[in-house]
Write a protein that holds these residues in place. Structure first.
Motif, PDB file in Angstrom:
ATOM      1  N   LYS A 215     -11.207  17.016  42.740  1.00  0.00           N
ATOM      2  CA  LYS A 215     -11.392  17.823  41.528  1.00  0.00           C
ATOM      3  C   LYS A 215     -10.040  18.266  40.969  1.00  0.00           C
ATOM      4  CE  LYS A 215     -13.522  22.174  40.007  1.00  0.00           C
ATOM      5  NZ  LYS A 215     -14.294  23.361  40.464  1.00  0.00           N
ATOM      6  N   LYS A 216      -9.152  18.723  41.856  1.00  0.00           N
ATOM      7  CA  LYS A 216      -7.827  19.174  41.421  1.00  0.00           C
ATOM      8  C   LYS A 216      -6.995  18.007  40.885  1.00  0.00           C
ATOM      9  CE  LYS A 216      -7.387  23.159  44.527  1.00  0.00           C
ATOM     10  NZ  LYS A 216      -6.634  23.713  45.679  1.00  0.00           N
ATOM     11  N   PHE A 217      -7.088  16.855  41.552  1.00  0.00           N
ATOM     12  CA  PHE A 217      -6.373  15.674  41.058  1.00  0.00           C
ATOM     13  C   PHE A 217      -6.824  15.329  39.642  1.00  0.00           C
ATOM     14  CE2 PHE A 217      -5.407  13.647  45.470  1.00  0.00           C
ATOM     15  CZ  PHE A 217      -4.207  14.332  45.531  1.00  0.00           C
ATOM     16  N   LEU A 227      -5.630   7.582  38.941  1.00  0.00           N
ATOM     17  CA  LEU A 227      -5.609   8.068  40.324  1.00  0.00           C
ATOM     18  C   LEU A 227      -5.741   6.866  41.250  1.00  0.00           C
ATOM     19  CD1 LEU A 227      -5.752  10.281  42.541  1.00  0.00           C
ATOM     20  CD2 LEU A 227      -8.224  10.392  42.123  1.00  0.00           C
ATOM     21  N   PHE A 228      -4.767   6.703  42.145  1.00  0.00           N
ATOM     22  CA  PHE A 228      -4.723   5.571  43.078  1.00  0.00           C
ATOM     23  C   PHE A 228      -4.881   6.114  44.492  1.00  0.00           C
ATOM     24  CE2 PHE A 228      -1.690   2.114  44.905  1.00  0.00           C
ATOM     25  CZ  PHE A 228      -2.761   1.325  45.299  1.00  0.00           C
ATOM     26  N   ASN A 237     -18.657   9.511  44.284  1.00  0.00           N
ATOM     27  CA  ASN A 237     -19.204  10.379  43.228  1.00  0.00           C
ATOM     28  C   ASN A 237     -18.142  10.651  42.160  1.00  0.00           C
ATOM     29  OD1 ASN A 237     -17.655  11.840  45.071  1.00  0.00           O
ATOM     30  ND2 ASN A 237     -18.736  13.756  44.697  1.00  0.00           N
ATOM     31  N   TYR A 238     -17.386   9.623  41.797  1.00  0.00           N
ATOM     32  CA  TYR A 238     -16.245   9.797  40.907  1.00  0.00           C
ATOM     33  C   TYR A 238     -16.622  10.373  39.538  1.00  0.00           C
ATOM     34  CZ  TYR A 238     -17.823   5.152  39.341  1.00  0.00           C
ATOM     35  OH  TYR A 238     -18.566   4.087  38.896  1.00  0.00           O
ATOM     36  N   VAL A 246     -11.575   1.927  37.537  1.00  0.00           N
ATOM     37  CA  VAL A 246     -10.815   0.875  36.870  1.00  0.00           C
ATOM     38  C   VAL A 246     -10.673  -0.332  37.772  1.00  0.00           C
ATOM     39  CG1 VAL A 246      -8.613   0.309  35.770  1.00  0.00           C
ATOM     40  CG2 VAL A 246      -9.513   2.624  35.591  1.00  0.00           C
ATOM     41  N   SER A 247     -10.527  -0.039  39.066  1.00  0.00           N
ATOM     42  CA  SER A 247     -10.412  -1.055  40.100  1.00  0.00           C
ATOM     43  C   SER A 247     -11.006  -0.448  41.361  1.00  0.00           C
ATOM     44  CB  SER A 247      -8.941  -1.439  40.288  1.00  0.00           C
ATOM     45  OG  SER A 247      -8.782  -2.428  41.269  1.00  0.00           O
ATOM     46  N   THR A 248     -11.041  -1.207  42.438  1.00  0.00           N
ATOM     47  CA  THR A 248     -11.724  -0.716  43.639  1.00  0.00           C
ATOM     48  C   THR A 248     -11.219   0.641  44.097  1.00  0.00           C
ATOM     49  OG1 THR A 248     -11.879  -3.021  44.299  1.00  0.00           O
ATOM     50  CG2 THR A 248     -12.487  -1.388  45.948  1.00  0.00           C
ATOM     51  N   PHE A 249      -9.910   0.858  44.048  1.00  0.00           N
ATOM     52  CA  PHE A 249      -9.329   2.106  44.532  1.00  0.00           C
ATOM     53  C   PHE A 249      -8.485   2.795  43.471  1.00  0.00           C
ATOM     54  CE2 PHE A 249     -10.067  -0.649  48.216  1.00  0.00           C
ATOM     55  CZ  PHE A 249     -10.927   0.165  48.941  1.00  0.00           C
ATOM     56  N   ILE A 250      -8.722   2.452  42.211  1.00  0.00           N
ATOM     57  CA  ILE A 250      -7.991   3.067  41.100  1.00  0.00           C
ATOM     58  C   ILE A 250      -9.004   3.607  40.096  1.00  0.00           C
ATOM     59  CG2 ILE A 250      -6.300   2.725  39.257  1.00  0.00           C
ATOM     60  CD1 ILE A 250      -5.180   0.378  40.916  1.00  0.00           C
ATOM     61  N   TYR A 251      -8.800   4.870  39.696  1.00  0.00           N
ATOM     62  CA  TYR A 251      -9.734   5.558  38.807  1.00  0.00           C
ATOM     63  C   TYR A 251      -8.976   6.084  37.593  1.00  0.00           C
ATOM     64  CZ  TYR A 251     -12.538   5.391  43.044  1.00  0.00           C
ATOM     65  OH  TYR A 251     -13.215   4.959  44.162  1.00  0.00           O
ATOM     66  N   LYS A 252      -9.715   6.259  36.501  1.00  0.00           N
ATOM     67  CA  LYS A 252      -9.130   6.752  35.255  1.00  0.00           C
ATOM     68  C   LYS A 252      -9.812   8.029  34.824  1.00  0.00           C
ATOM     69  CE  LYS A 252     -10.089   4.710  31.277  1.00  0.00           C
ATOM     70  NZ  LYS A 252     -10.091   3.713  30.177  1.00  0.00           N
TER      71      LYS A 252
END
Length: 254
Positions: A215-217, A227-228, A237-238, A246-252
């Motif tokens: 949440k803070k990130f 976020l990687f 629960n992104y 965006v990718s398996t371990f990358i979020y926007k």
């Protein structure tokens, strides 16, 4: 003294919140440290940590899990590189946070990638860790051959200087990174980041602590910021954190 009392003492003494960690795993690690020096009670171990600087540093280093390498999971860094290349087309500068950076391999990896994909962009990389001693080593940017296993010959020749049996990070890469002490559990977070990288650390925390950190990130990212996370740290629960995958371990951040 039981482990709960010991954890409370560690927090008072070192400002490290061990109650945020998964207890079974953490207490096994503490027990392992104690057995190495022949200590059988937490009370005795506390007394040793209070007076023995060497054992205190070993304890803090072991507990804060300083395991890292350059381009850890290289295929994931290639994905990050492609995504960052596209992202940087619309940005004149980048503010990046490498959280729990250990000896600096991760922020320096990111700095080298940026130099390759966007050499004219201004990048400010903040690298943080809870361990002051490890940060001193990170600032030196000096690495053994075994720590360079994922670094290509191209990167070695372009961004490192070989001195005897050590590899020294080039000054133009070192200048991109600022190291600071920071505790993910108790300290406040900056905001306005284009990219936050925090890998293979959150897995050690209790679930409720993980959720608070995610949440803070998210709150610390710009809109569309990235976020990687580590290769075992998918955020299932992104959407709850205003993130999209965006990718398996990358979020926007959306």
């Amino acid at each position: 003294m039981d482990f709960t009392d010991f954890h409370d003492w560690v927090y008072r003494q070192f400002k490290i919140n061990l109650n945020a960690y998964k207890p079974e795993q953490l207490n096994r690690r503490i027990g392992s440290l104690m057995s190495r020096i022949g200590v059988t009670s937490l009370e005795d171990y506390k007394r040793i940590l209070s007076v023995d600087k060497e054992q205190r540093e070993k304890f803090l280093d072991f507990i804060t899990i300083n395991v890292t390498e350059f381009f850890r999971n290289p295929e994931l860094f290639l994905e990050l590189q492609d995504i960052l290349k596209e992202y940087s087309k619309n940005n004149f500068s980048l503010k990046i946070w490498s959280a729990a950076c250990s000896i600096g391999c991760e922020p320096y990896s990111i700095a080298m990638i940026i130099k390759e994909i966007a050499p004219n962009i201004r990048a400010n990389i903040i690298a943080t860790d809870i361990d002051s001693n490890i940060l001193k080593r990170a600032e030196k940017g000096e690495y053994l051959p075994v720590e360079m296993k994922n670094v290509s010959e191209f990167y070695k020749s372009k961004y490192f200087n070989k001195v005897n049996d050590r590899f020294l990070i080039d000054n133009k890469i070192r200048a991109m990174v600022t190291f600071k002490k920071h505790d993910l559990i108790v300290d406040s977070y900056e905001d306005g980041f284009d990219l936050i990288v925090c890998r293979n650390v959150i897995i050690y925390f209790k679930n409720e602590v993980k959720q608070e950190i995610f949440k803070k990130f998210s709150n610390s990212l710009k809109k569309d910021g990235l976020l990687f996370v580590g290769a075992t740290e998918s955020i299932y629960n992104y959407k709850e954190f205003n993130l999209e995958k965006v990718s398996t371990f990358i979020y926007k951040r959306v």
